[in-house]
Scaffold this motif. Sequence first.
Motif, mmCIF file in Angstrom:
data_model
loop_
_atom_site.group_PDB
_atom_site.id
_atom_site.type_symbol
_atom_site.label_atom_id
_atom_site.label_comp_id
_atom_site.label_asym_id
_atom_site.label_seq_id
_atom_site.Cartn_x
_atom_site.Cartn_y
_atom_site.Cartn_z
ATOM 1 N N VAL A 17 42.704 47.320 33.734
ATOM 2 C CA VAL A 17 42.654 47.414 35.428
ATOM 3 C C VAL A 17 43.820 46.166 35.918
ATOM 4 N N VAL A 18 44.778 46.376 36.386
ATOM 5 C CA VAL A 18 45.697 45.346 36.875
ATOM 6 C C VAL A 18 45.771 45.325 38.456
ATOM 7 N N TRP A 19 46.064 44.128 38.793
ATOM 8 C CA TRP A 19 46.356 43.991 40.339
ATOM 9 C C TRP A 19 47.192 42.845 40.584
ATOM 10 N N GLY A 20 47.768 42.620 41.831
ATOM 11 C CA GLY A 20 48.753 41.594 42.061
ATOM 12 C C GLY A 20 48.056 40.746 43.207
ATOM 13 N N HIS A 21 48.589 39.694 43.690
ATOM 14 C CA HIS A 21 48.291 39.075 44.704
ATOM 15 C C HIS A 21 48.184 39.450 46.129
ATOM 16 N N SER A 22 47.515 38.994 47.132
ATOM 17 C CA SER A 22 47.222 39.577 48.426
ATOM 18 C C SER A 22 47.585 38.600 49.370
ATOM 19 N N LEU A 23 47.861 38.956 50.644
ATOM 20 C CA LEU A 23 47.824 37.982 51.722
ATOM 21 C C LEU A 23 46.567 37.910 52.413
ATOM 22 N N LEU A 66 32.701 47.957 33.679
ATOM 23 C CA LEU A 66 33.847 48.179 32.828
ATOM 24 C C LEU A 66 34.130 47.143 31.934
ATOM 25 N N ALA A 67 33.868 45.901 32.571
ATOM 26 C CA ALA A 67 33.864 44.930 31.431
ATOM 27 C C ALA A 67 33.010 45.091 30.309
ATOM 28 N N PHE A 68 31.850 45.221 30.256
ATOM 29 C CA PHE A 68 31.015 45.574 29.475
ATOM 30 C C PHE A 68 31.353 46.758 28.448
ATOM 31 N N ASN A 69 32.117 47.430 28.773
ATOM 32 C CA ASN A 69 32.573 48.782 28.118
ATOM 33 C C ASN A 69 34.047 48.517 27.561
ATOM 34 N N GLY A 70 34.398 47.109 27.519
ATOM 35 C CA GLY A 70 35.712 46.878 26.761
ATOM 36 C C GLY A 70 36.930 46.817 27.573
ATOM 37 N N PHE A 71 36.889 47.097 28.787
ATOM 38 C CA PHE A 71 38.427 47.086 29.555
ATOM 39 C C PHE A 71 38.951 45.764 29.630
ATOM 40 N N MET A 72 40.214 45.824 29.770
ATOM 41 C CA MET A 72 41.223 44.570 29.994
ATOM 42 C C MET A 72 41.363 44.395 31.238
ATOM 43 N N PHE A 73 41.419 43.258 31.976
ATOM 44 C CA PHE A 73 41.836 43.043 33.459
ATOM 45 C C PHE A 73 42.840 41.935 33.467
ATOM 46 N N GLU A 74 43.605 42.175 34.174
ATOM 47 C CA GLU A 74 44.842 41.272 34.539
ATOM 48 C C GLU A 74 45.321 41.205 35.773
ATOM 49 N N MET A 75 45.421 40.078 36.413
ATOM 50 C CA MET A 75 45.882 39.847 37.754
ATOM 51 C C MET A 75 47.486 39.283 37.522
ATOM 52 N N ILE A 76 48.387 39.934 38.249
ATOM 53 C CA ILE A 76 49.599 39.614 37.792
ATOM 54 C C ILE A 76 50.125 38.680 38.992
ATOM 55 N N ASP A 77 51.474 38.064 38.703
ATOM 56 C CA ASP A 77 52.090 37.008 39.762
ATOM 57 C C ASP A 77 53.110 37.862 40.544
ATOM 58 N N GLU A 78 52.776 38.817 41.124
ATOM 59 C CA GLU A 78 53.557 39.604 41.947
ATOM 60 C C GLU A 78 52.742 40.142 43.244
#
Length: 301
Positions: A115-121, A190-202
């Motif tokens: 699961v990948v996401w970025g910054h928000s205003l 999802l975390a308990f089922n091994g997903f990786m999460f990443e917030m990117i600097d964009e």
Amino acid sequence: MLFTIAIPTFNNENTILTAIKSALNQDIDIEYEVLVVNNASTDLTLEKIKSIKSSKMRIINNKLTVSMYENHNICLKEAKGDYILFCHSDDKLEPNAIEILYDKISKRKFPKKCVVWGHSLFRDFQTALLRTNWNINEGIVGERAYTLFLFGGLTPSGTCYSRKIFLEQGGFIELKHKVNKSDCITMINLAFNGFMFEMIDELYFKRETASTMKIGTSLQDILDSYDEIAEWVIGNYDNNRINKIIFPNINTMPFSFLYAFSNYKKYKKDIFVKCIKQFIKHPSIVFSDVYRKIIKRCLFG
């Protein structure tokens, strides 16, 4: 196909065209699709959608209106992409959104659980990272990954998911309370089922409002929604996972979860002891409305 941009919509005649055009006008050469799922809108939303002609776009028109998260799950089922990026119909993607996500996912060698996401205003998620000692551009995975979502969910809009395994895990968990916290327990699951999460600097999309957690929502409404989460958790997790949620190995107490589980005799005593110990360390905690509600529930039910 690598990407689907999914736009679930209901009665958004005034904003839907902006969302669709932002999805269609992505500045990247790779193939992607735009999937618009109209949730049986009663205004001119469908007419506005049909006014746009593009070979990239598919339209699904629900015969009946379903819940918001069920409509998101329809997007998951109908999408053709390996990764699905949601854009709510009152939001807007930047022209380089898919390019940014492609760059990040390719560097991670196209993970099947991510699961990948970025910054928000608007309600930027970095606050949750700081609270739980995670960092931007850090792949968060493993037994502590779930702690990232103990203090609130992750809005689907502007978030990219690896679609196939997310769908195999059941997609977004359906909750009924009007303050729908599905994105909170769904991400924990999802975390308990091994997903990786990443917030990117964009920052690659523009969001100005919230669909479920609106400004002015009462504290009690929020806590009531966590009562529903607790009910779901008890029905689906063993005691080991439940204790991880109630007593995570982090510095900050997940007050909303403690409130919800203090309604159960099995956990009431341990929660009360935990709260008293926290009060001894940090007496100012007594000024927290949620803390006082937990103590009251522990003592008086």
